[in-house]
Motif scaffolding. Sequence first.
Motif, PDB file in Angstrom:
ATOM      1  N   GLN A   1       0.849  -1.193   0.000  1.00 36.15           N
ATOM      2  CA  GLN A   1       0.000   0.000   0.000  1.00 36.15           C
ATOM      3  C   GLN A   1       0.882   1.239   0.000  1.00 36.15           C
ATOM      4  O   GLN A   1       1.799   1.348   0.811  1.00 36.15           O
ATOM      5  CB  GLN A   1      -0.884  -0.001   1.263  1.00 36.15           C
ATOM      6  N   LEU A   2       0.595   2.131  -0.898  1.00 34.53           N
ATOM      7  CA  LEU A   2       1.374   3.358  -1.021  1.00 34.53           C
ATOM      8  C   LEU A   2       0.514   4.526  -0.557  1.00 34.53           C
ATOM      9  O   LEU A   2      -0.621   4.682  -0.996  1.00 34.53           O
ATOM     10  CB  LEU A   2       1.785   3.561  -2.477  1.00 34.53           C
ATOM     11  N   GLN A   3       1.052   5.347   0.330  1.00 34.07           N
ATOM     12  CA  GLN A   3       0.345   6.544   0.763  1.00 34.07           C
ATOM     13  C   GLN A   3       1.068   7.771   0.236  1.00 34.07           C
ATOM     14  O   GLN A   3       2.301   7.842   0.302  1.00 34.07           O
ATOM     15  CB  GLN A   3       0.247   6.591   2.283  1.00 34.07           C
ATOM     16  N   LEU A   4       0.287   8.727  -0.279  1.00 32.95           N
ATOM     17  CA  LEU A   4       0.846   9.913  -0.900  1.00 32.95           C
ATOM     18  C   LEU A   4       0.351  11.158  -0.177  1.00 32.95           C
ATOM     19  O   LEU A   4      -0.836  11.252   0.169  1.00 32.95           O
ATOM     20  CB  LEU A   4       0.424   9.991  -2.370  1.00 32.95           C
ATOM     21  N   VAL A   5       1.242  12.102   0.026  1.00 29.08           N
ATOM     22  CA  VAL A   5       0.888  13.358   0.684  1.00 29.08           C
ATOM     23  C   VAL A   5       1.466  14.515  -0.114  1.00 29.08           C
ATOM     24  O   VAL A   5       2.686  14.620  -0.272  1.00 29.08           O
ATOM     25  CB  VAL A   5       1.414  13.419   2.134  1.00 29.08           C
ATOM     26  N   GLU A   6       0.571  15.379  -0.592  1.00 29.96           N
ATOM     27  CA  GLU A   6       1.015  16.557  -1.333  1.00 29.96           C
ATOM     28  C   GLU A   6       1.268  17.734  -0.388  1.00 29.96           C
ATOM     29  O   GLU A   6       0.651  17.832   0.673  1.00 29.96           O
ATOM     30  CB  GLU A   6      -0.036  16.994  -2.366  1.00 29.96           C
ATOM     31  N   SER A   7       2.139  18.608  -0.817  1.00 31.59           N
ATOM     32  CA  SER A   7       2.387  19.847  -0.086  1.00 31.59           C
ATOM     33  C   SER A   7       2.882  20.904  -1.067  1.00 31.59           C
ATOM     34  O   SER A   7       3.230  20.588  -2.209  1.00 31.59           O
ATOM     35  CB  SER A   7       3.417  19.629   1.027  1.00 31.59           C
ATOM     36  N   GLY A   8       2.895  22.153  -0.614  1.00 30.88           N
ATOM     37  CA  GLY A   8       3.443  23.228  -1.427  1.00 30.88           C
ATOM     38  C   GLY A   8       2.417  24.123  -2.076  1.00 30.88           C
ATOM     39  O   GLY A   8       2.778  25.100  -2.743  1.00 30.88           O
ATOM     40  N   GLY A   9       1.140  23.809  -1.904  1.00 31.33           N
ATOM     41  CA  GLY A   9       0.115  24.674  -2.474  1.00 31.33           C
ATOM     42  C   GLY A   9       0.023  25.998  -1.743  1.00 31.33           C
ATOM     43  O   GLY A   9       0.632  26.194  -0.693  1.00 31.33           O
ATOM     44  N   GLY A  10      -0.744  26.912  -2.310  1.00 35.29           N
ATOM     45  CA  GLY A  10      -0.919  28.207  -1.674  1.00 35.29           C
ATOM     46  C   GLY A  10      -1.491  29.223  -2.631  1.00 35.29           C
ATOM     47  O   GLY A  10      -1.999  28.875  -3.704  1.00 35.29           O
ATOM     48  N   LEU A  11      -1.388  30.479  -2.230  1.00 40.00           N
ATOM     49  CA  LEU A  11      -1.884  31.595  -3.025  1.00 40.00           C
ATOM     50  C   LEU A  11      -0.710  32.280  -3.706  1.00 40.00           C
ATOM     51  O   LEU A  11       0.294  32.610  -3.062  1.00 40.00           O
ATOM     52  CB  LEU A  11      -2.613  32.584  -2.115  1.00 40.00           C
ATOM     53  N   VAL A  12      -0.834  32.511  -4.999  1.00 42.62           N
ATOM     54  CA  VAL A  12       0.235  33.155  -5.763  1.00 42.62           C
ATOM     55  C   VAL A  12      -0.391  34.075  -6.798  1.00 42.62           C
ATOM     56  O   VAL A  12      -1.510  33.826  -7.267  1.00 42.62           O
ATOM     57  CB  VAL A  12       1.139  32.087  -6.424  1.00 42.62           C
ATOM     58  N   GLN A  13       0.323  35.116  -7.148  1.00 47.65           N
ATOM     59  CA  GLN A  13      -0.169  36.028  -8.183  1.00 47.65           C
ATOM     60  C   GLN A  13       0.073  35.447  -9.566  1.00 47.65           C
ATOM     61  O   GLN A  13       0.999  34.645  -9.768  1.00 47.65           O
ATOM     62  CB  GLN A  13       0.522  37.373  -8.062  1.00 47.65           C
ATOM     63  N   ALA A  14      -0.743  35.866 -10.506  1.00 53.39           N
ATOM     64  CA  ALA A  14      -0.554  35.441 -11.893  1.00 53.39           C
ATOM     65  C   ALA A  14       0.862  35.776 -12.343  1.00 53.39           C
ATOM     66  O   ALA A  14       1.385  36.849 -12.039  1.00 53.39           O
ATOM     67  CB  ALA A  14      -1.574  36.119 -12.789  1.00 53.39           C
ATOM     68  N   GLY A  15       1.464  34.834 -13.059  1.00 55.09           N
ATOM     69  CA  GLY A  15       2.840  34.992 -13.502  1.00 55.09           C
ATOM     70  C   GLY A  15       3.863  34.416 -12.543  1.00 55.09           C
ATOM     71  O   GLY A  15       5.033  34.284 -12.888  1.00 55.09           O
ATOM     72  N   GLY A  16       3.418  34.070 -11.346  1.00 55.01           N
ATOM     73  CA  GLY A  16       4.312  33.519 -10.341  1.00 55.01           C
ATOM     74  C   GLY A  16       4.532  32.027 -10.499  1.00 55.01           C
ATOM     75  O   GLY A  16       4.059  31.407 -11.467  1.00 55.01           O
ATOM     76  N   SER A  17       5.242  31.474  -9.530  1.00 51.08           N
ATOM     77  CA  SER A  17       5.602  30.057  -9.564  1.00 51.08           C
ATOM     78  C   SER A  17       5.311  29.393  -8.228  1.00 51.08           C
ATOM     79  O   SER A  17       5.317  30.050  -7.178  1.00 51.08           O
ATOM     80  CB  SER A  17       7.098  29.893  -9.874  1.00 51.08           C
TER      81      SER A  17
ATOM     82  N   MET B   1      10.036  10.842  -3.617  1.00 50.72           N
ATOM     83  CA  MET B   1       9.351  12.109  -3.821  1.00 50.72           C
ATOM     84  C   MET B   1       9.058  12.323  -5.302  1.00 50.72           C
ATOM     85  O   MET B   1       9.811  11.879  -6.178  1.00 50.72           O
ATOM     86  CB  MET B   1      10.203  13.281  -3.341  1.00 50.72           C
ATOM     87  N   ALA B   2       7.971  13.037  -5.564  1.00 53.36           N
ATOM     88  CA  ALA B   2       7.672  13.539  -6.902  1.00 53.36           C
ATOM     89  C   ALA B   2       7.365  15.028  -6.768  1.00 53.36           C
ATOM     90  O   ALA B   2       6.947  15.496  -5.703  1.00 53.36           O
ATOM     91  CB  ALA B   2       6.495  12.803  -7.526  1.00 53.36           C
ATOM     92  N   TYR B   3       7.594  15.751  -7.865  1.00 53.76           N
ATOM     93  CA  TYR B   3       7.450  17.195  -7.811  1.00 53.76           C
ATOM     94  C   TYR B   3       6.702  17.706  -9.040  1.00 53.76           C
ATOM     95  O   TYR B   3       6.755  17.105 -10.114  1.00 53.76           O
ATOM     96  CB  TYR B   3       8.828  17.865  -7.763  1.00 53.76           C
ATOM     97  N   LEU B   4       6.056  18.838  -8.851  1.00 52.75           N
ATOM     98  CA  LEU B   4       5.420  19.543  -9.959  1.00 52.75           C
ATOM     99  C   LEU B   4       5.827  21.002  -9.859  1.00 52.75           C
ATOM    100  O   LEU B   4       5.375  21.712  -8.959  1.00 52.75           O
ATOM    101  CB  LEU B   4       3.901  19.403  -9.912  1.00 52.75           C
ATOM    102  N   GLN B   5       6.722  21.421 -10.737  1.00 53.70           N
ATOM    103  CA  GLN B   5       7.135  22.815 -10.800  1.00 53.70           C
ATOM    104  C   GLN B   5       6.193  23.555 -11.732  1.00 53.70           C
ATOM    105  O   GLN B   5       6.054  23.190 -12.895  1.00 53.70           O
ATOM    106  CB  GLN B   5       8.571  22.922 -11.319  1.00 53.70           C
ATOM    107  N   MET B   6       5.574  24.602 -11.199  1.00 50.38           N
ATOM    108  CA  MET B   6       4.579  25.345 -11.966  1.00 50.38           C
ATOM    109  C   MET B   6       5.063  26.779 -12.143  1.00 50.38           C
ATOM    110  O   MET B   6       5.235  27.501 -11.157  1.00 50.38           O
ATOM    111  CB  MET B   6       3.229  25.319 -11.242  1.00 50.38           C
ATOM    112  N   ASN B   7       5.277  27.179 -13.380  1.00 53.71           N
ATOM    113  CA  ASN B   7       5.730  28.524 -13.701  1.00 53.71           C
ATOM    114  C   ASN B   7       4.675  29.246 -14.537  1.00 53.71           C
ATOM    115  O   ASN B   7       3.787  28.623 -15.106  1.00 53.71           O
ATOM    116  CB  ASN B   7       7.047  28.469 -14.471  1.00 53.71           C
TER     117      ASN B   7
END
Length: 121
Positions: A1-17, A77-83
Motif C-alpha cells: 500500500q502506497l500513501q501519498l501526501v502533497e504539499s506546497g500549495g498556496g496563493l500566488v499572483q498570476a505569472g508567479g511560480s 518524492m515527486a514534484y510539480l514545478q509550476m511557472n
Amino acid sequence: QLQLVESGGGLVQAGGSLRLSCAASGRTNGYGMGWFRQAPGKEREFVGAISRNGINTYYGNSVKGRFTVSRDNAKNMAYLQMNSLKPEDTAVYYCAADLDVSSWSGSYAYWGQGTQVTVSS
C-alpha cells in the motif's frame, strides 16, 4: 500500500511560480507518478506524469511549456514545478501513482489528499 501526501500549495499572483511536492510512504521507483487537478464544478484534469525511471514525461495541453514533472526515487518524492501561473490554474492538485503512467485518472490506484493552488489575477 502506497500513501501519498502533497504539499506546497498556496496563493500566488498570476505569472508567479509554485513547486508542489508529493511524498510517498513507500518506495516510488516501482510506480509511475501522475499529477491531476480539479477546479470547482469541473472534471479532474490530467496535468502531467513521469515514468518509473524518470526518463519519460507527459503533459496536458493546458500546461505544456509551463509545468515540469520530476521525481527523486531515492527520497520517494515527486514534484510539480509550476511557472507562469494563470488564474485558470486555480484548482486542487493531486498526485497519484500506479504501475504505469496514464492521462486517465481512472488508471491510478493510489491518490494523495490534494493541495489547493489559488492564482490571483
